[in-house]
Design a protein around this motif. Structure first.
Motif, PDB file in Angstrom:
ATOM      1  N   ASP A 267      -7.851  -4.785   6.464  1.00 52.09           N
ATOM      2  CA  ASP A 267      -8.940  -4.818   7.443  1.00 52.09           C
ATOM      3  C   ASP A 267      -9.344  -6.252   7.757  1.00 52.09           C
ATOM      4  O   ASP A 267      -9.620  -6.589   8.922  1.00 52.09           O
ATOM      5  CB  ASP A 267     -10.152  -4.046   6.910  1.00 52.09           C
TER       6      ASP A 267
ATOM      7  N   SER B   7      -6.321  -2.362   1.080  1.00 51.22           N
ATOM      8  CA  SER B   7      -6.817  -1.803   2.338  1.00 51.22           C
ATOM      9  C   SER B   7      -7.903  -2.699   2.923  1.00 51.22           C
ATOM     10  O   SER B   7      -7.954  -2.918   4.151  1.00 51.22           O
ATOM     11  CB  SER B   7      -7.362  -0.393   2.114  1.00 51.22           C
ATOM     12  N   ASN B   8      -8.765  -3.231   2.052  1.00 46.89           N
ATOM     13  CA  ASN B   8      -9.792  -4.168   2.518  1.00 46.89           C
ATOM     14  C   ASN B   8      -9.173  -5.465   3.019  1.00 46.89           C
ATOM     15  O   ASN B   8      -9.648  -6.056   3.996  1.00 46.89           O
ATOM     16  CB  ASN B   8     -10.787  -4.454   1.398  1.00 46.89           C
TER      17      ASN B   8
ATOM     18  N   ILE C 100       0.842  -1.203   0.000  1.00 42.12           N
ATOM     19  CA  ILE C 100       0.000   0.000   0.000  1.00 42.12           C
ATOM     20  C   ILE C 100       0.875   1.250   0.000  1.00 42.12           C
ATOM     21  O   ILE C 100       0.641   2.194  -0.769  1.00 42.12           O
ATOM     22  CB  ILE C 100      -0.944   0.006   1.230  1.00 42.12           C
TER      23      ILE C 100
ATOM     24  N   LYS D 200       1.053   3.994  -3.003  1.00 43.28           N
ATOM     25  CA  LYS D 200       0.730   5.392  -2.717  1.00 43.28           C
ATOM     26  C   LYS D 200       1.871   6.316  -3.153  1.00 43.28           C
ATOM     27  O   LYS D 200       1.656   7.363  -3.770  1.00 43.28           O
ATOM     28  CB  LYS D 200       0.454   5.569  -1.221  1.00 43.28           C
TER      29      LYS D 200
ATOM     30  N   LYS E  94      -7.289   0.189  -2.796  1.00 41.23           N
ATOM     31  CA  LYS E  94      -8.568  -0.067  -2.135  1.00 41.23           C
ATOM     32  C   LYS E  94      -8.691  -1.544  -1.751  1.00 41.23           C
ATOM     33  O   LYS E  94      -9.090  -1.879  -0.625  1.00 41.23           O
ATOM     34  CB  LYS E  94      -9.711   0.344  -3.059  1.00 41.23           C
TER      35      LYS E  94
END
Length: 653
Positions: free
Chosen positions: A641, A637-638, A24, A28, A634
């Protein structure tokens, strides 16, 4: 796919929280780097020396970077010398050694300068990308040298020891050469070839080899590319076409030396059939001393005529098989009056023929091949099919090529989007379907690939039909690769090049595409925004010496065929264009003659014109890669989580 299943699949690539976080962060950071520099070239036409000079010099951009970096540290001569070293390191170092100037002091200064320049040209890239650009040989050493802060006192001795060791073990030449090649490679990040690699010039095969070594390249097929592709796939009319054009420019190099095509059967046949025929209308246009083939221009003319007659016969057969092509008038041998020696042209007038010696044409069946013509044709076809390099290059052209490409707000194609006078798209009816605009381009792109999936050993009507479409792409009136109402090859040979009936009328596109409203319509047709989109086009040489401009339609249309091919340079007055698209601007490089070998007192630098400067610097997130990067961030990131919530378990093997 169920989203949880997708995350489970993604977890195999990023099995831990740390792996996911690292990716990530990396993505970024990547998204806010400046966009890569793209280079656009078209109509190379086998001019490998000019092409490789453009590539090695980054279209002259390398010399400009040297000036930016060293203008207060080096003289003009020294900067030119450094540029020439980077362009041709092997040749330059050989001359340097012979002159006795390959000294330890020169080596130290040169390595230091090359590393400084390399730092500059790689500054906008992630370190991982720079490493991927490095060759395996010396990768770790060069990566270490590139990332040493040798200004710091505690690193100076470390760096000096590395350089001294390179000198002492006599590895200087190899290290300097490797650094030069890395600068060459990384300076041209993305390369777009907007059609016509082949024909006229001596060695398109060398250009293909260079392109195959480049990491990021795409090709928009030109009409001259498509005939080589069709010939390699087995279209006999295009086999004749390829051979005819090569003979017409006295270019045996690309056939014999480049691809190992055996021309002896054609030579023997032509000398026998046309032994008393001077074949004046078929004399080659460019007569150079030929390094690879020892046939004189008179024998070449006989071969040229022999293969042309076979081509005209095969084209008549294709037109008969495909009434949907609406090309009945191009069955030229049907309109010859063999007794009177005249040709009935499209204006329904009879014209005397300049050459009436057609011993192999039966007036009652003009498109029937003789037995000997069939034998010659099959020998050539076999030679094309069995040429390993040709088949290798065909695969690359299919893998990396397309009729058009949409990339980073730009629409790229070689020829045209066929149009009517009112600006509407011309429609091709084929198999009771209708194609125009984008659908026409998509149709030909799809059909161009179909032939490669049908086994060569399997003859079928379907394969023949697809190969006939390759021929139509070369010269059909609604072909986006051609863009004219007819190909006047027959009239040029037998009636006269300067007569009105020999004129090839261009598609209305070439006039309308200079107007913004029509360019906007084309841009919208391909899903782009006219407020920021551009069309990048080749195919039609820009006659610079006559005041023509490569940019029109309020800066939205770029035509970048400026005459890299020597055959076009008397017409254009220059030696080609390169379009550059970096994070700051769009710019055209206008090239001059490449044949002057620069000494240490001069380095190749084209004229650069910035045509559009962007209000703010473009970043990776502003390119086509941006949405993909955001989507992956995205998903990651999921996944992160899911790891934290325990719905997906980490794999810490």
């Amino acid at each position: 796919m169920d989203y949880k299943k997708y995350l489970n699949q993604l977890s195999k690539e990023y099995p831990t929280v740390e792996d996911t976080i690292s990716e990530i962060v990396k993505l970024k950071a990547l998204s806010v780097l400046p966009k890569e520099t793209e280079y656009f070239l078209s109509d190379l036409h086998g001019e490998y020396a000019a092409f490789t000079r453009i590539l090695k010099s980054a279209s002259g951009n390398t010399r400009q970077k040297i000036s930016q970096k060293f203008k207060y540290q080096m003289s003009e001569d020294e900067m030119n010398e450094l540029a020439n070293l980077i362009y041709e390191p092997e040749n330059f170092l050989t001359l340097k050694i012979k002159s006795g100037k390959f000294t330890n002091d020169w080596i130290r200064a040169t390595i230091f300068r090359l590393l400084d320049l390399l730092k500059m040209v790689t500054s906008k890239y992630a370190r991982s990308k720079v490493r991927r650009k490095m060759p395996r040989v010396y990768k770790e050493l060069i990566d270490e040298m590139l990332n040493i802060d040798y200004v710091e006192l505690n690193k100076q001795e470390y760096f000096d020891t590395i350089v001294d060791t390179i000198i002492n073990i006599h590895a200087s030449r190899e290290i300097i050469t490797t650094l030069c090649h890395i600068i060459q490679d990384i300076s041209v990040d993305t390369l777009h070839i907007v059609g016509d690699i082949f024909d006229r010039g001596p060695r398109p095969d060398i250009i293909m080899d260079v392109l195959m070594e480049h990491q990021n390249v795409d090709i928009q097929w030109g009409n001259h590319d498509i005939i080589w592709m069709g010939a390699a796939l087995g279209c006999r009319a295009l086999v004749c076409n390829v051979v005819r054009i090569a003979l017409g420019y006295n270019n045996f190099d690309s056939l014999e030396d480049g691809y190992g095509i055996n021309l002896r059967p054609l030579y023997s046949y032509a000398i026998d059939v046309y032994k008393d025929d001077p074949c004046e209308q078929f004399m080659p246009k460019v007569v150079d001393e030929n390094k690879y083939y020892s046939i004189n221009k008179y024998a070449t003319a006989k071969m040229h005529k022999a293969i042309s007659i076979i081509q005209f016969k095969l084209e008549g057969q294709i037109i008969d098989r495909n009434p949907e092509f609406n090309m009945e008038r191009r069955k030229c041998l049907s309109y010859v009056d063999f007794e009177k020696g005249t040709f009935r042209a499209e204006d329904d007038k009879d014209y005397p023929m300049k050459d009436t010696n057609l011993p192999t044409v039966d007036p009652k069946d003009p498109f029937k091949l003789t037995q000997r013509e069939t034998e010659v044709l099959e020998a050539l076809n076999t030679s094309f099919r069995h040429s390993f390099r040709m088949q290798e290059h065909l695969k690359f052209l299919l893998d990396k090529g397309s009729v058009y490409k949409v990339t980073n707000r730009n629409l790229l194609y070689h020829g045209c989007v066929p149009m009517n006078e009112d600006g509407s798209f011309r429609i091709l009816k084929y198999d009771n379907e209708y194609y125009g605009g984008k659908s026409l381009m998509d149709f030909f792109d799809k059909k161009a690939r179909e032939a490669s999936y049908i086994p060569r050993s399997y003859y079928s009507k379907d394969r023949e039909k697809v190969l006939d479409l390759y021929w139509y792409m070369w010269c059909g009136p609604i072909s986006p690769l051609f863009g004219k109402h007819k190909m006047s090859t027959f009239e040029n040979f037998f009636i006269g090049r300067k007569l009105p009936i020999s004129k090839e009328i261009s598609d209305p596109y070439f006039t309308l595409s200079k107007q913004e409203e029509h360019v906007d319509r084309i841009i919208e047709e391909f899903g782009l925004d006219p407020s920021c989109g551009h069309i990048i086009n080749g195919h039609i040489p820009v006659k610079y010496k006559d005041g023509q401009k490569p940019i029109s339609a309020n800066g939205k249309m770029y035509v970048i065929d400026g005459g890299i091919s020597k055959a076009y340079q008397p017409t254009t007055g220059i030696a080609g264009y390169t379009l550059m698209y970096n994070s700051h601007y769009l710019a055209l490089a206008e090239h001059s003659n490449y044949e002057v070998m620069q000494s240490v007192h001069g380095a190749y630098t084209p004229k650069l014109y910035i045509t559009e400067r962007f209000p703010q610097r473009l970043l990776v997130k502003d390119t086509d890669d941006g949405p993909e990067i955001e989507e992956k961030i995205k998903d990651l990131s999921n996944l992160l989580d899911a790891y934290k919530q325990g719905t997906i378990k980490e794999n810490r093997k």
